[in-house]
Design a protein around this motif. Structure first.
Motif: not given
Length: 527
Positions: A286-290
């Motif tokens: 759920e992190t932005p980079i993923v």
């Protein structure tokens, strides 16, 4: 002594016919051998030809092949030299020198004038098919003792009715002059070539003055002074001395040998790293980079890289029908999925940028459908190539007996070489397209734009596989398999490290950069 028989006049009646025979002493003239003019001529002493052949047989018995020839002056001497030269050369005996001696020297010395010669060699008198005496020639040992000559019979040469000469010699009865260092003395122009070597003719020298050369690779000689070396069977190779053939060692890239163990450890290590990266991306899903880099393509790429590492294990171990069928086709298909995923990632970035332009219709291509279509179509084409490969000329296990002189390599024959290089070429084609698209998209604005990373990863991939082809063709045996395994691991590791390690660094070490605010700020700065 000769017995000459003459037929009676033809006018006599058959019952009145008798034969007149003449006995002569010594060796006859060659003209008497004419059976048409002298049909009833029979010898009671061996012919000169018999003695000549007997002498040659004795020379060959002692391996005396480098001799001197003396002949009397005049026409008889010339005839003797011609006759003996032809006879000796025919038997492989060379004449070191040939000299003429005067008649008074022939009559062949002072110490001979006081002696009489007795023929003690004839133990019987049998005539052969030509009417020549097929008897025995004595071998007499002549020695000088206390200024006197001593004769001793040490053997004989028997000429059988078939014309064959047989030597019977009592070696222990022979008395050699004490000045000889070797018993029996040697008379050769060159040392004998030992087994494992072959005679080499030296230019400008007599045939007896030959050189010796080791047998060529893959050949042997089992006897001294061999004229030629013989080739070993395909499943054997010469020993170190090249004197006999021994079975070749059966070899293949096994799990037990050091090279196989190193490759297996490397495969497991890279597979574990891939699993850890996959776990990190799942944990921080759920992190932005993923989220910014198409999670489905990321997982597809990681799984395909993991399977790529594991597929290299099919190349290790004893080649069997199943492994030969699977190893190239499985790797080609799996790695095509990986490169297709990279191409889909890059294409998505380009389409997303174009969709932001006013009036551009590329918006309808955005979403998962474009990425999935690219991966599916590119992979299906490679699968079709592999199916065609298996249908036309599939790989199969074989024993390579010729590439290495001392080993039989168990390997997989790739079947159709064209399909093998066609499969590799298709992966290179996909990598080239991915490189071009990524290079063009490297400066496009976007959050966590992967184009630069993909560009570098494709450079690594192309460098590995461009160097693979010459390395693959120049190696032999199990090292050919090791080269391909290394190429698979290196190219897959290049994609893994170039694309995912920078992201893992941000996720684990710099979480402050893995935020929506930073993502938005970076996008604005790039635009």
């Amino acid at each position: 002594m000769h017995l000459r028989c003459t037929a009676p006049p033809t006018h006599q009646k058959s019952w009145q016919r008798i034969f007149w025979c003449r006995v002569s002493h010594g060796f006859h003239l060659g003209v008497l051998e004419d059976k048409i003019r002298f049909p009833f001529f029979y010898e009671t002493a061996p012919t000169e030809a018999s003695q000549d052949l007997g002498i040659v047989t004795l020379l060959l018995h002692f391996q005396w092949k480098w001799i001197g020839l003396f002949a009397p002056d005049g026409d008889d001497g010339d005839t003797i030299r011609r006759t003996w030269t032809a006879l000796l050369l025919k038997r492989g005996i060379c004449i070191a020198f040939s000299e003429s001696i005067s008649e008074h020297r022939v009559y062949l010395h002072p110490f001979l004038r006081r002696f009489q010669f007795h023929n003690t060699s004839l133990s019987g008198a049998d005539l052969d098919g030509n009417g020549d005496l097929a008897g025995h020639l004595g071998i007499v040992n002549l020695m000088l003792r206390n200024n006197s000559i001593w004769f001793g019979k040490v053997g004989g040469i028997e000429r059988t009715a078939s014309g064959e000469m047989k030597v019977a010699l009592e070696q222990d009865a022979i008395v050699w002059p004490p000045r000889f260092k070797q018993m029996p003395p040697s008379s050769r122009c060159a040392e004998s070539c030992p087994p494992g070597h072959v005679k080499v003719v030296l230019e400008g020298k007599a045939v007896c003055c030959y050189g010796c050369s080791p047998c060529a690779e893959g050949t042997i000689s089992t006897q001294a002074d061999s004229e030629r070396c013989t080739k070993c069977p395909e499943d054997q190779h010469p020993n170190k001395d090249r004197t006999r053939c021994i079975p070749k060692e059966i070899t293949f890239l096994s799990y037990e040998e050091p090279l196989g163990i190193v490759l297996v450890v490397l495969v497991l290590f890279l597979s574990i790293i891939t699993l850890l990266i996959l776990g990190i991306f799942i944990k921080y899903i759920e992190t932005p980079i993923v989220k910014a880099n198409n999670r489905d393509l990321t997982y597809t790429l990681l799984v395909s890289l993991l399977l790529s590492f594991l597929s290299s294990l099919l190349f290790i171990g004893r080649p069997r029908t199943v492994t030969c069928l699977l190893r190239q086709t499985a790797f080609s298909t799996i790695f095509s999925v990986a490169i297709s995923s990279v191409l889909a990632k890059t294409s998505t970035v380009v389409v997303a940028f174009l969709a932001t332009q006013p009036g551009n219709r590329m918006k309808r291509w955005l979403g998962k459908s474009l990425a999935n279509s690219i991966v599916l179509l590119c992979s299906i084409f490679q699968i079709g190539l592999c199916v065609l490969w298996l249908g036309i000329s599939p790989p199969f296990p074989e024993s390579d007996m010729n590439s290495l002189h001392r080993q039989i390599t168990l390997q997989c024959n790739e079947g159709s070489v064209a399909m093998f290089y066609g499969s590799l070429g298709y992966m290179g084609f996909l990598a080239a397209i991915s490189f071009v698209v990524a290079f063009l998209a490297r400066k496009l604005p976007g959050a966590f734009n992967e184009a630069k990373l993909i560009t570098f990863s494709m450079l690594v991939f192309c460098a590995v596989w461009v160097s693979f082809v010459p390395a693959y063709l120049s190696t032999k045996g199990k090292y050919t398999v090791a080269v391909q395994i290394f190429s698979i691991l290196a190219s897959s590791a290049g994609l893994l490290c170039c694309i995912f390690l920078p992201k893992c660094y941000i996720i684990l070490v710099r979480p402050d950069l893995n935020t929506k605010e930073h993502l938005t700020a970076k996008s604005k700065s790039n635009s």
